[in-house]
Design an enzyme around this catalytic site. Structure first.
Site, PDB file in Angstrom:
ATOM      1  N   SER A 188       0.800  -1.172   0.127  1.00  0.00           N
ATOM      2  CA  SER A 188       0.174  -0.015  -0.104  1.00  0.00           C
ATOM      3  C   SER A 188       1.020   1.276   0.208  1.00  0.00           C
ATOM      4  CB  SER A 188      -0.892   0.013   1.099  1.00  0.00           C
ATOM      5  OG  SER A 188      -1.784   1.116   1.165  1.00  0.00           O
ATOM      6  N   THR A 189       0.831   2.097   0.906  1.00  0.00           N
ATOM      7  CA  THR A 189       1.549   3.090   0.984  1.00  0.00           C
ATOM      8  C   THR A 189       3.323   3.279   0.946  1.00  0.00           C
ATOM      9  OG1 THR A 189      -0.177   3.999   2.654  1.00  0.00           O
ATOM     10  CG2 THR A 189       1.809   5.465   2.377  1.00  0.00           C
ATOM     11  N   HIS A 214      -2.930  -0.941  -3.406  1.00  0.00           N
ATOM     12  CA  HIS A 214      -4.026  -0.055  -3.095  1.00  0.00           C
ATOM     13  C   HIS A 214      -3.652   1.268  -4.040  1.00  0.00           C
ATOM     14  CE1 HIS A 214      -4.414  -1.868   1.050  1.00  0.00           C
ATOM     15  NE2 HIS A 214      -4.823  -2.726   0.306  1.00  0.00           N
ATOM     16  N   MET A 308      -0.091   1.291   5.102  1.00  0.00           N
ATOM     17  CA  MET A 308      -0.808   1.605   6.236  1.00  0.00           C
ATOM     18  C   MET A 308      -2.092   0.482   6.681  1.00  0.00           C
ATOM     19  SD  MET A 308      -3.127   5.018   5.633  1.00  0.00           S
ATOM     20  CE  MET A 308      -1.898   6.117   4.846  1.00  0.00           C
ATOM     21  N   ASP A 311      -4.812  -4.554   5.905  1.00  0.00           N
ATOM     22  CA  ASP A 311      -5.155  -5.575   4.919  1.00  0.00           C
ATOM     23  C   ASP A 311      -3.907  -6.486   4.638  1.00  0.00           C
ATOM     24  OD1 ASP A 311      -6.689  -6.425   2.756  1.00  0.00           O
ATOM     25  OD2 ASP A 311      -5.795  -4.857   1.490  1.00  0.00           O
TER      26      ASP A 311
END
Length: 377
Positions: A188-189, A214, A308, A311
């Site tokens: 993600s991030t 994401h 973050m 998930d």
């Protein structure tokens, strides 16, 4: 005791968007809009005067555009910048450039007022609060170090900016013989720069790689094309009906879930579908990894990386329970030690790795005999 207030400077050439962002942040606890700027020049002056903690920056602006403004802001101070991008192919390309240059994160501009609350009040607020707990100076230093390593690698190989993105590229290499039949990656991030670093180093011929990053829709196709241009692996945005093949990687579409489903005894296909968010996301790492565990059992290698939230932890658990093996990116090399931290602390990671060693670690673990004793965490 009250927490620290994050002071935010909003930079956008649209008066409507400046007002929209400011209004959505106004009621968020722990966040204060300290100023608004209509262009990059005003942003530079206001940054010096106001000393904000976070900046939201429009990607496409007349005069000094978002990329030039970003470069100048970061030259003054290592400040977290969240890019606000239009949902277009051009917006996606520029946003990916911004992340490579040091932007902390990004959001997609809402396409209408009805989306403003979910995008600005929820997503933007969450990202601003995440920034407050991050050591951004370290993040920026790590990203610049990675970029320099990539530059040196390309220079040593005689590559130029044009030659690393050829219009047509043949990538037909014999598959690597190994017990692993699928590599499932969740991130993600901080993901785009980290995956760029990883895919530049991965060899051709690996088992099929399925990635959930994401990302909003419209961005994932541009990202897949970018990874394809720098990798020995064939990279594409996943589509329903894609048959998994060695030497290929499939990036989940933004805004849609992705599952691996058995087509025949030896063939697996991808299914892209709409659905409610799972673990707070669509696409969800948990959805993809659970399907990978079901399809491949002990022949699946899971990899959970920077980002973050949580998930991916349940998906990693499913892979391990099916007999597979899970790698987790370590804290030192992560922009945000969140998803991978949760998976590790909940006992769903077999071994951690540093991003600079990611490619060789993944290659080594694909050749690992399934069912061997788990590595000591």
């Amino acid at each position: 005791m009250a927490g620290k207030i994050s002071r935010v400077l909003i930079v956008d050439d649209s008066a409507l968007m400046r007002t929209l962002i400011a209004d959505q942040l106004a009621d968020a606890a722990g966040i204060e809009v300290c100023g608004v700027a209509k262009d990059g020049y005003q942003a530079l002056e206001m940054m010096k005067q106001l000393q904000p903690d976070v900046i939201t920056l429009d990607v496409q602006m007349p005069g000094m555009d978002g990329l030039e403004t970003l470069d100048r802001l970061l030259a003054l101070k290592p400040i977290p910048v969240i890019m606000v991008s239009a949902m277009t192919q051009l917006g996606g390309d520029i946003t990916l450039d911004a992340l490579e240059r040091g932007a902390f994160d990004y959001i997609a501009k809402p396409t209408g007022l009805a989306q403003a609350e979910s995008v600005m009040r929820d997503e933007l607020v969450r990202k601003i609060r995440t920034v407050a707990g991050a050591d951004f100076a370290k993040v920026l230093e790590v990203r610049r170090s990675r970029a320099e390593v990539r530059r040196q690698r390309r220079s040593a190989a005689g590559l130029t900016a044009k030659s690393i993105n050829p219009p047509v590229r043949t990538k037909t290499v014999a598959p690597i013989e190994c017990p692993c039949r699928c590599i499932a990656i969740g991130i993600s991030t901080g993901g785009p720069p980290a995956l760029t670093s990883l895919f530049e180093s991965l060899p051709a011929g690996l088992p099929p790689i399925v990635v959930v990053q994401h990302m909003p829709e419209q961005f994932t196709r541009a990202f897949a094309k970018r990874l394809n241009s720098i990798s020995q692996i064939e990279v594409k945005e996943a589509a329903t009906g894609d048959m998994l093949a060695p030497g290929c990687a499939y990036i989940a579409q933004g805004g849609k879930h992705l599952e691996i489903r058995r087509q025949t005894r030896s063939q697996m296909r991808l299914e892209v579908f709409a659905g409610d968010p799972v673990s707070g996301h669509r696409p969800s790492v948990d959805v993809m990894m659970r399907s990978a565990a079901k399809a491949f059992g002990d022949a699946c290698l899971g990899v959970v990386m920077t980002g973050m939230g949580r998930d991916g932890s349940e998906g990693c658990k499913a892979i391990r329970e099916a007999g597979g093996y899970v790698l987790g990116q370590n804290e030192a090399s992560s922009d945000i030690y969140g998803m991978n931290r949760v998976a590790f602390q909940e006992g769903n990671v077999d071994k951690q790795f540093d991003l600079q060693d990611a490619a060789q670690t993944i290659v080594r673990e694909t050749k690992r005999v399934r069912g061997a004793p788990l590595a000591t965490r």
